[in-house]
Write an enzyme that holds these catalytic residues in place. Structure first.
Site, mmCIF file in Angstrom:
data_model
loop_
_atom_site.group_PDB
_atom_site.id
_atom_site.type_symbol
_atom_site.label_atom_id
_atom_site.label_comp_id
_atom_site.label_asym_id
_atom_site.label_seq_id
_atom_site.Cartn_x
_atom_site.Cartn_y
_atom_site.Cartn_z
ATOM 1 N N ASP A 100 -1.428 -0.869 5.763
ATOM 2 C CA ASP A 100 -1.878 -0.865 7.708
ATOM 3 C C ASP A 100 -3.725 -0.106 8.210
ATOM 4 O OD1 ASP A 100 -1.722 1.639 5.987
ATOM 5 O OD2 ASP A 100 -1.624 3.009 7.636
ATOM 6 N N THR A 127 0.096 4.981 1.816
ATOM 7 C CA THR A 127 -0.269 5.702 2.532
ATOM 8 C C THR A 127 -0.474 4.619 3.759
ATOM 9 O OG1 THR A 127 -1.897 7.379 1.437
ATOM 10 C CG2 THR A 127 -1.916 7.479 3.888
ATOM 11 N N ASP A 133 0.838 -0.862 0.306
ATOM 12 C CA ASP A 133 0.198 0.233 0.358
ATOM 13 C C ASP A 133 1.407 1.740 -0.152
ATOM 14 O OD1 ASP A 133 -2.252 1.411 0.469
ATOM 15 O OD2 ASP A 133 -2.067 1.799 2.241
#
Length: 826
Positions: free
Chosen positions: A713, A515, A513
């Site tokens: 996350d 961000t 990912d």
């Protein structure tokens, strides 16, 4: 009626079949479906049966699994798994993750169960001068006024076992050495001992000296051998018990009934050859091996014990009456705690006053202290620097990061790696094959060996039984896993199970990912502007009000920026997070939407060309831009920046150098994604990905035979983390992401992935070394003991040497596993 139960202890499809078969035998049950992965069993019954009845049925069938109602699992109690008190398990994981509540030997392999390391925090205090003074809280002695000190924690079962074995070893050695010297005196010309007593008398002395060794120091081996035979769980102790038992009983019969033996068993003096020295030396050497293993086992869990030492025992509570030193057990959520320079931080929480630098190396593996200011998080067990601060307790007891790390490490240490299945299959047939080889050895030497053929047959058969070591095979994988998992924890890499370690060694694609994974995950708002490109406080008030209930990092950044600008946070209604697009809701009767172009299309909000041109310019500089619409009309946009982590570029370069393809999948727009990808030299990326898009990419790669790791996350990453062969969660992310993953990186940067993959490779290399040694040892040792070298070289293996080799084979596997403690993961 249908009920779903939690069942623990199943490790393979055979276990699943056994559970289903046992429960189906109950007349009240019509259908049983066990799920190995989910650790559940669905039972359909015509009449409700209690969970106690189901448990009893499993036990009667000889199945040592635990069946319980969901949410009532004994192992789920927050205190027990963390501190380890009363949690025992087999070092070879013969029964999977099954644990026991007291010290004993494993019912399958016979080895001593080892105790899960304890979190030994003293909850009582005493005076160093007046031991009769015992209090539950810190304070001063009422007699002498000295500060009370924590009482010493109780001795662990591991230490108790070692001391018990050491005592037995001393006794065994004390009586074995004289027996050995008496027997070896026969090798000296004109045996000087025969001048004192005849051989018959010396045989009686050997018998008497052997009694404490056989019936006290090493009696446990015979108990385990008998238990293994009656339960048909044949193991190392079966071989030791049969071999030494036969030798000792043979010698005993020879003492009382010498006339039943043929002449080839007798000495020149007319007495029968006795093997008290072989029996006692073999048993003592096996006992020495057990003693060395007990000491080595304590070192394999050394990393966990080091983590346990980090747990503080007391804290300074800030009260209206002043500071007060209290036990760690009495801290509650919301308490204000003062942390002085050099103190361990007692619980997880946030700094409310002051600032300092904190040494987090014991949890993240990074040696450089981290600056901490007001509102920054701090973790239990880390060490404060040279300034004092006040913190608010947010997570206490088993909720702290340190406790969760210890829990995860303990659980992973007890899990089985797929590579162990090979050793398990071989171990199942190992002992019967060895017994068969021993019988064949006896027969061949008896009818085809040189004189005295019966003596050669007897001695070589015993050597075959003694040298074989199934324990070396059984320990090869678990010991490496235990040390490796601990090594990872010390470097901020938390492994959920042994299978994850094995898969890390095979990863060839990493999906990441953007961000919070590649970037800092600490976005900040750069500007909120209207269609004319001017700052608009009204728009800021709207988007801050709408995002106040969202946990997304971008939402938190908007709310924080709004508070800094002093805007009013109003109530919002009908809040909804639209996965991969943005958020919508109602404020003061107006319909608000904040998000990407897909969300604007969804709510039918048209984007002005001039405004869109400004947005594109921002995105090409790597910034995240969200459109703001009010009543289906785009009024402006918010620009958010999120810096790329310093370690991301280095980590990606390292992974690519190792042949791992790195692909970035992000929900952000294509221009922002390309800007980030260009900075990181990433050739492969996809933008504007919804959660299902990430899921489909992973499935496609897996269908091509790729082993895929996914790093993320957020909540939106959870499905992809669960689908990937290896889910890697950033420790700075959400609980849902961490729950869905097999690996958690405490520090939360991509260098942790480099560490975890290096850890996986090191552990698998170590396991293969252990398995190679165990296989080669047994493949070569058993034929040599059977006398294979005798026709060519005239060499035979003494049962005593065989016993020494067997004992040290297991120890050598453990020692090799301990080398993982010195492996560099960077």
């Amino acid at each position: 009626m249908k009920h779903t139960y939690k069942i623990t202890g199943m490790t393979c499809n055979g276990c699943k079949t056994n559970v289903e078969s046992a429960l189906n035998n109950l007349s009240e049950i019509t259908k049983v479906e066990a799920n190995l992965k989910e650790e559940t069993v669905v039972v359909e019954m015509t009449f409700h049966l209690s969970v106690e009845k189901l448990q009893e049925t499993l036990l009667k069938a000889g199945l040592h699994y635990t069946i319980e109602m969901p949410g009532h699992e004994k192992h789920a109690a927050v205190e027990t798994p963390v501190d380890g008190n009363g949690v025992f398990y087999c070092p070879m994981h013969c029964e999977g993750e099954k644990t026991y509540d007291k010290a004993r030997d494993c019912p399958v392999c016979g080895m001593d169960l080892i105790e899960q390391p304890k979190l030994q925090i003293s909850s009582q205090y005493t005076c160093p001068m007046h031991s009769e003074i015992i209090k539950d809280e810190p304070g001063s002695c009422p007699i002498c006024g000295m500060d009370l000190v924590p009482m010493e924690p109780t001795e662990s079962e591991e230490d108790k076992t070692y001391k018990k074995l050491l005592k037995k070893m001393k006794i065994a050695t004390l009586f074995t050495v004289p027996i050995f010297l008496i027997a070896m005196a026969d090798l000296i010309p004109d045996n000087p001992l025969l001048k004192l007593f005849p051989q018959f008398t010396w045989n009686w002395i050997q018998l008497i000296l052997s009694l404490p060794v056989v019936f006290y120091a090493c009696w446990m081996f015979f108990e385990r051998a008998w238990k293994s035979i009656i339960t048909m769980n044949l193991n190392m102790f079966t071989l030791i018990g049969i071999g030494t038992g036969v030798a000792w009983l043979f010698s005993l019969v020879a003492m009382f009934f010498p006339d039943v033996f043929p002449e080839q068993f007798k000495t020149e003096a007319g007495t029968v050859f006795v093997y008290f020295e072989a029996t006692t030396v073999i048993l003592t050497l096996v006992l020495l091996g057990q003693l060395l293993e007990a000491r080595a086992h304590s070192q394999t869990s050394g990393a966990i014990k080091e983590l346990l030492k980090l747990a503080p025992s007391e804290a300074t509570l800030v009260t209206p009456e002043g500071d007060k030193v209290v036990s760690i057990h009495s801290i509650k959520k919301g308490d204000l705690l003062r942390v002085k320079p050099g103190d361990k931080i007692p619980v997880d929480g946030k700094i409310t006053e002051g600032h300092s630098n904190v040494d987090e190396s014991m949890i993240t593996g990074e040696p450089i202290p981290v600056d901490k200011n007001v509102d920054d998080n701090v973790s239990s067990g880390t060490i404060n620097g040279n300034k004092s601060f006040v913190m608010s307790a947010e997570k206490v007891g088993s909720e702290t990061l340190l406790s969760q790390i210890i829990q995860m490490v303990n659980n992973a240490s007890r899990s089985k790696a797929p590579i162990q299945k090979l050793a398990d299959k071989i171990s199942k047939y190992f002992v019967p094959i060895v017994i068969f080889v021993a019988v064949v050895t006896f027969v061949v030497w008896r009818y085809y060996g040189p004189e005295p053929a019966m003596v050669f047959a007897f001695v070589n058969a015993i050597a075959v039984l003694i040298i074989a070591c199934p324990c070396a095979l059984g320990l090869a994988t678990p010991m490496s896993v235990m040390v490796g998992v601990g090594k990872g924890a010390q470097n901020g890499v938390l492994i959920k199970n042994a299978e994850a370690l094995e898969n890390l060694n095979k990863v060839d694609v990493l999906i990441t990912d953007k961000t919070g994974t590649i970037t800092e995950g600490k976005p900040s708002v750069e500007k909120v502007v209207n269609a004319q490109g001017e700052f608009d406080a009204n728009l800021l008030e709207i988007i801050a009000s709408l995002n106040q209930y969202s946990e997304h990092p971008l939402a938190e950044a908007i709310v924080k920026f709004g508070k800094q600008k002093g805007v009013t946070i109003n109530d919002s209604k009908d809040f909804e997070a639209v996965m991969g697009k943005g958020v919508i809701g109602t404020i003061k009767g107006e319909k608000i939407a904040i998000g990407n172009k897909k969300l604007m299309d969804q709510v039918n909000a048209k984007i002005d060309d001039a405004l869109n041109k400004n947005v594109i310019a921002e995105q090409e500089h790597g910034k995240t831009v969200s459109y703001i619409s009010v009543n289906q009309e785009v009024k402006g946009y918010v620009t958010i920046t999120d810096a790329i982590k310093e370690t991301s570029k280095q980590a990606i370069a390292r992974l690519q150098a190792e042949g791992i393809d790195v692909i970035m999948l992000t929900g952000d727009n294509a221009r922002t994604a390309k800007s980030v990808a260009d900075q990181l030299n990433l050739a492969d990326f996809q933008a504007e990905c919804l959660p299902e898009d990430k899921l489909n990419v992973i499935k496609k790669l897996q269908s091509e035979g790729k082993i895929v790791a996914m790093a993320g996350d957020g909540i939106n990453d959870a499905p992809a983390l669960a689908q990937a062969n290896i889910g890697i969660a950033m420790g700075t992310g959400t609980d849902v992401a961490i729950e869905s993953s097999e690996v958690t990186l405490v520090k939360g940067d991509l260098m942790g992935i480099v560490k975890s993959i290096n850890l996986g490779k090191s552990v698998m290399k170590n396991i293969k070394q252990n398995l190679f040694f165990a296989f080669i040892y047994n493949i070569l040792g058993v034929p040599v003991a059977a006398g294979l070298l005798y026709p060519v070289f005239g060499l035979l293996l003494s049962p005593m040497i065989a016993a020494a080799a067997m004992s040290f084979s297991s120890v050598s596997v453990i020692v090799n596993s301990l080398r993982l403690r010195n492996v560099s993961l960077k």
